[in-house]
Scaffold this motif. Structure first.
Motif, PDB file in Angstrom:
ATOM      1  N   UNK A 130       0.821  -1.217   0.000  1.00 32.29           N
ATOM      2  CA  UNK A 130       0.000   0.000   0.000  1.00 32.29           C
ATOM      3  C   UNK A 130       0.854   1.266   0.000  1.00 32.29           C
ATOM      4  N   UNK A 131       1.976   1.232   0.693  1.00 32.41           N
ATOM      5  CA  UNK A 131       2.849   2.411   0.787  1.00 32.41           C
ATOM      6  C   UNK A 131       3.458   2.737  -0.570  1.00 32.41           C
ATOM      7  N   UNK A 132       3.820   1.708  -1.316  1.00 30.85           N
ATOM      8  CA  UNK A 132       4.491   1.920  -2.598  1.00 30.85           C
ATOM      9  C   UNK A 132       3.591   2.591  -3.630  1.00 30.85           C
ATOM     10  N   UNK A 133       2.276   2.356  -3.544  1.00 35.30           N
ATOM     11  CA  UNK A 133       1.391   2.850  -4.607  1.00 35.30           C
ATOM     12  C   UNK A 133       0.718   4.179  -4.285  1.00 35.30           C
ATOM     13  N   UNK A 134       0.806   4.660  -3.051  1.00 31.01           N
ATOM     14  CA  UNK A 134       0.104   5.893  -2.681  1.00 31.01           C
ATOM     15  C   UNK A 134       0.764   7.107  -3.339  1.00 31.01           C
ATOM     16  N   UNK A 135       0.042   7.858  -4.176  1.00 31.46           N
ATOM     17  CA  UNK A 135       0.652   8.978  -4.903  1.00 31.46           C
ATOM     18  C   UNK A 135       0.896  10.221  -4.055  1.00 31.46           C
ATOM     19  N   UNK A 160      -4.287   2.270  -2.656  1.00 31.63           N
ATOM     20  CA  UNK A 160      -3.843   1.451  -1.515  1.00 31.63           C
ATOM     21  C   UNK A 160      -4.780   0.282  -1.280  1.00 31.63           C
ATOM     22  N   UNK A 161      -6.064   0.489  -1.510  1.00 33.95           N
ATOM     23  CA  UNK A 161      -7.040  -0.583  -1.338  1.00 33.95           C
ATOM     24  C   UNK A 161      -6.811  -1.685  -2.369  1.00 33.95           C
ATOM     25  N   UNK A 162      -6.486  -1.267  -3.603  1.00 36.11           N
ATOM     26  CA  UNK A 162      -6.239  -2.234  -4.661  1.00 36.11           C
ATOM     27  C   UNK A 162      -4.948  -3.016  -4.402  1.00 36.11           C
ATOM     28  N   UNK A 163      -3.960  -2.353  -3.798  1.00 37.36           N
ATOM     29  CA  UNK A 163      -2.659  -2.993  -3.570  1.00 37.36           C
ATOM     30  C   UNK A 163      -2.665  -3.914  -2.359  1.00 37.36           C
ATOM     31  N   UNK A 164      -3.491  -3.620  -1.363  1.00 36.06           N
ATOM     32  CA  UNK A 164      -3.508  -4.419  -0.136  1.00 36.06           C
ATOM     33  C   UNK A 164      -4.110  -5.797  -0.404  1.00 36.06           C
ATOM     34  N   UNK A 165      -3.361  -6.867  -0.191  1.00 35.36           N
ATOM     35  CA  UNK A 165      -3.883  -8.208  -0.459  1.00 35.36           C
ATOM     36  C   UNK A 165      -4.744  -8.776   0.671  1.00 35.36           C
ATOM     37  N   UNK A 166      -4.945  -7.963   1.734  1.00 38.32           N
ATOM     38  CA  UNK A 166      -5.660  -8.453   2.911  1.00 38.32           C
ATOM     39  C   UNK A 166      -7.030  -7.789   3.116  1.00 38.32           C
ATOM     40  N   UNK A 167      -7.396  -6.879   2.236  1.00 35.44           N
ATOM     41  CA  UNK A 167      -8.678  -6.200   2.376  1.00 35.44           C
ATOM     42  C   UNK A 167      -8.791  -5.412   3.665  1.00 35.44           C
ATOM     43  N   UNK A 168      -7.666  -4.815   4.089  1.00 36.93           N
ATOM     44  CA  UNK A 168      -7.618  -4.179   5.405  1.00 36.93           C
ATOM     45  C   UNK A 168      -8.026  -2.713   5.404  1.00 36.93           C
ATOM     46  N   UNK A 169      -8.448  -2.187   4.267  1.00 41.37           N
ATOM     47  CA  UNK A 169      -8.805  -0.774   4.192  1.00 41.37           C
ATOM     48  C   UNK A 169     -10.257  -0.603   3.764  1.00 41.37           C
ATOM     49  N   UNK A 170     -10.859   0.460   4.237  1.00 40.64           N
ATOM     50  CA  UNK A 170     -12.250   0.766   3.898  1.00 40.64           C
ATOM     51  C   UNK A 170     -12.332   2.159   3.294  1.00 40.64           C
ATOM     52  N   UNK A 171     -13.326   2.359   2.445  1.00 41.57           N
ATOM     53  CA  UNK A 171     -13.529   3.654   1.788  1.00 41.57           C
ATOM     54  C   UNK A 171     -14.856   4.245   2.238  1.00 41.57           C
ATOM     55  N   UNK A 172     -14.845   5.524   2.535  1.00 40.94           N
ATOM     56  CA  UNK A 172     -16.066   6.212   2.955  1.00 40.94           C
ATOM     57  C   UNK A 172     -16.858   6.675   1.728  1.00 40.94           C
ATOM     58  N   UNK A 173     -17.733   5.795   1.247  1.00 45.80           N
ATOM     59  CA  UNK A 173     -18.590   6.147   0.122  1.00 45.80           C
ATOM     60  C   UNK A 173     -19.674   7.140   0.553  1.00 45.80           C
ATOM     61  N   UNK A 256       3.145 -14.048  -0.277  1.00 41.54           N
ATOM     62  CA  UNK A 256       3.170 -12.821  -1.073  1.00 41.54           C
ATOM     63  C   UNK A 256       4.390 -11.949  -0.781  1.00 41.54           C
ATOM     64  N   UNK A 257       5.077 -12.213   0.312  1.00 43.63           N
ATOM     65  CA  UNK A 257       6.302 -11.484   0.592  1.00 43.63           C
ATOM     66  C   UNK A 257       6.132 -10.138   1.273  1.00 43.63           C
ATOM     67  N   UNK A 258       4.930  -9.819   1.734  1.00 37.30           N
ATOM     68  CA  UNK A 258       4.738  -8.530   2.419  1.00 37.30           C
ATOM     69  C   UNK A 258       5.197  -8.594   3.875  1.00 37.30           C
ATOM     70  N   UNK A 259       5.438  -9.791   4.392  1.00 37.64           N
ATOM     71  CA  UNK A 259       5.883 -10.003   5.768  1.00 37.64           C
ATOM     72  C   UNK A 259       4.917  -9.399   6.794  1.00 37.64           C
ATOM     73  N   UNK A 260       3.722  -9.966   6.930  1.00 37.68           N
ATOM     74  CA  UNK A 260       2.751  -9.474   7.925  1.00 37.68           C
ATOM     75  C   UNK A 260       3.310  -9.560   9.338  1.00 37.68           C
ATOM     76  N   UNK A 261       2.936  -8.604  10.171  1.00 40.21           N
ATOM     77  CA  UNK A 261       3.380  -8.599  11.566  1.00 40.21           C
ATOM     78  C   UNK A 261       2.244  -8.908  12.535  1.00 40.21           C
ATOM     79  N   UNK A 262       1.232  -9.611  12.028  1.00 40.64           N
ATOM     80  CA  UNK A 262       0.153 -10.160  12.854  1.00 40.64           C
ATOM     81  C   UNK A 262       0.270 -11.677  12.788  1.00 40.64           C
ATOM     82  N   UNK A 263       0.392 -12.308  13.954  1.00 42.58           N
ATOM     83  CA  UNK A 263       0.556 -13.758  14.038  1.00 42.58           C
ATOM     84  C   UNK A 263      -0.651 -14.369  14.744  1.00 42.58           C
TER      85      UNK A 263
END
Length: 278
Positions: A130-135, A160-173, A256-263
């Motif tokens: 998500x960090x890499x794609x945020x303009x 960032x929502x599209x890049x996150x493979x965990x669906x961890x972000x929400x959008x305020x429609x 996926x190689x993102x190295x999650x820090x939630x176990x």
């Protein structure tokens, strides 16, 4: 209000740099300010090289206890409740094992494990996509590993929502500060100490960074009564490291190689006491 010569030159200099360098120059100044803020933190703040969380699913005895953990997070962070899945905004939520850990299930798993609700949240990855794609750099990673999202800088592009493979972000429609057709506010009990959002921005879990700065652990950790363990993954003497050394834990989509820090601890076996096979 008076302004001395030094203050005037400072403001004028910044304005000139922004004018000459545009967005790139402004981002550089912002990054410097962020670094300076982290170099001189509040002396009472909790510190770590890499914050991480261990979720011990064995300690959740009912879905009600899991719901309490999510509710306290949403309440103190003014997460709106729009009343329907389409517009749902979530910082912590639950999923069944197969959805939470695709590819790690098998047909011989216990029924309890397959249908147990697992708590999910932002994984605060070591290599966050998500960090890499945020303009606009609204999404950035702190030096302590927390992946932040500046909701006031967000332009709502949803990269960032599209890049996150965990669906961890929400959008305020819809406008979180608004009301439903019956006049009931989407934010049931507003916490005046935490900012509300506006329509058209993304939001997510921040590991309760506002509490960490006060020397407090995340609200979900306190509410969990020991089921959620929070600590420094780089510290071999931290509680999270001690638990991971003796208990079997898995992470979401490690391939996926993102190295999650939630176990997640999914079994009661203590690997420290398993006898050696000779």
């Amino acid at each position: 209000m008076s302004m001395n010569r030094r203050e005037f030159l400072k403001i004028a200099g910044i304005s000139t740099v922004i004018g000459l360098g545009g967005t790139a120059a402004f981002n550089k100044i912002r990054e410097s300010a962020l670094e300076a803020a982290q170099i001189a933190p509040n002396t009472s703040a909790l510190t770590a090289k890499q914050w991480a969380m261990v979720i011990d699913m064995d300690k959740f005895k009912s879905e009600e206890t899991i719901k309490k953990v999510a509710d306290v997070c949403h309440r103190i962070h003014n997460v709106p409740d729009f009343g329907n899945p389409k517009d749902e905004v979530k910082w912590i939520w639950t999923e069944k094992y197969g959805n939470a850990f695709p590819g790690q299930e098998h047909k011989y798993m216990s029924e309890e494990m397959m249908h147990k609700p697992f708590l999910l949240l932002c994984n605060h990855c070591t290599n966050p996509a998500c960090v890499r794609v945020c303009p606009t750099k609204a999404t950035f990673k702190r030096k302590d590993g927390i992946v932040m999202h500046d909701m006031h800088r967000c332009i709502g592009c949803r990269f960032c929502m599209a890049a996150c493979p965990f669906g961890a972000r929400s959008f305020n429609y819809r406008d979180p500060r608004g009301k439903d057709a019956n006049g009931r506010p989407f934010i049931k009990e507003e916490n005046k100490e935490y900012p509300t959002r506006m329509i058209g921005v993304v939001e997510k879990c921040t590991f309760c960074v506002e509490r960490i700065e006060k020397g407090l652990k995340p609200a979900c950790v306190e509410e969990s009564k020991g089921a959620l363990i929070f600590g420094d993954l780089d510290d071999p003497n931290s509680e999270v490291r001690k638990i991971l050394k003796t208990r079997y834990a898995i992470r979401r989509k490690p391939e996926l190689g993102t190295e999650p820090n939630i176990y997640y601890i999914i079994g009661g076996n203590d690997y420290a006491v398993v006898p050696e096979i000779r």
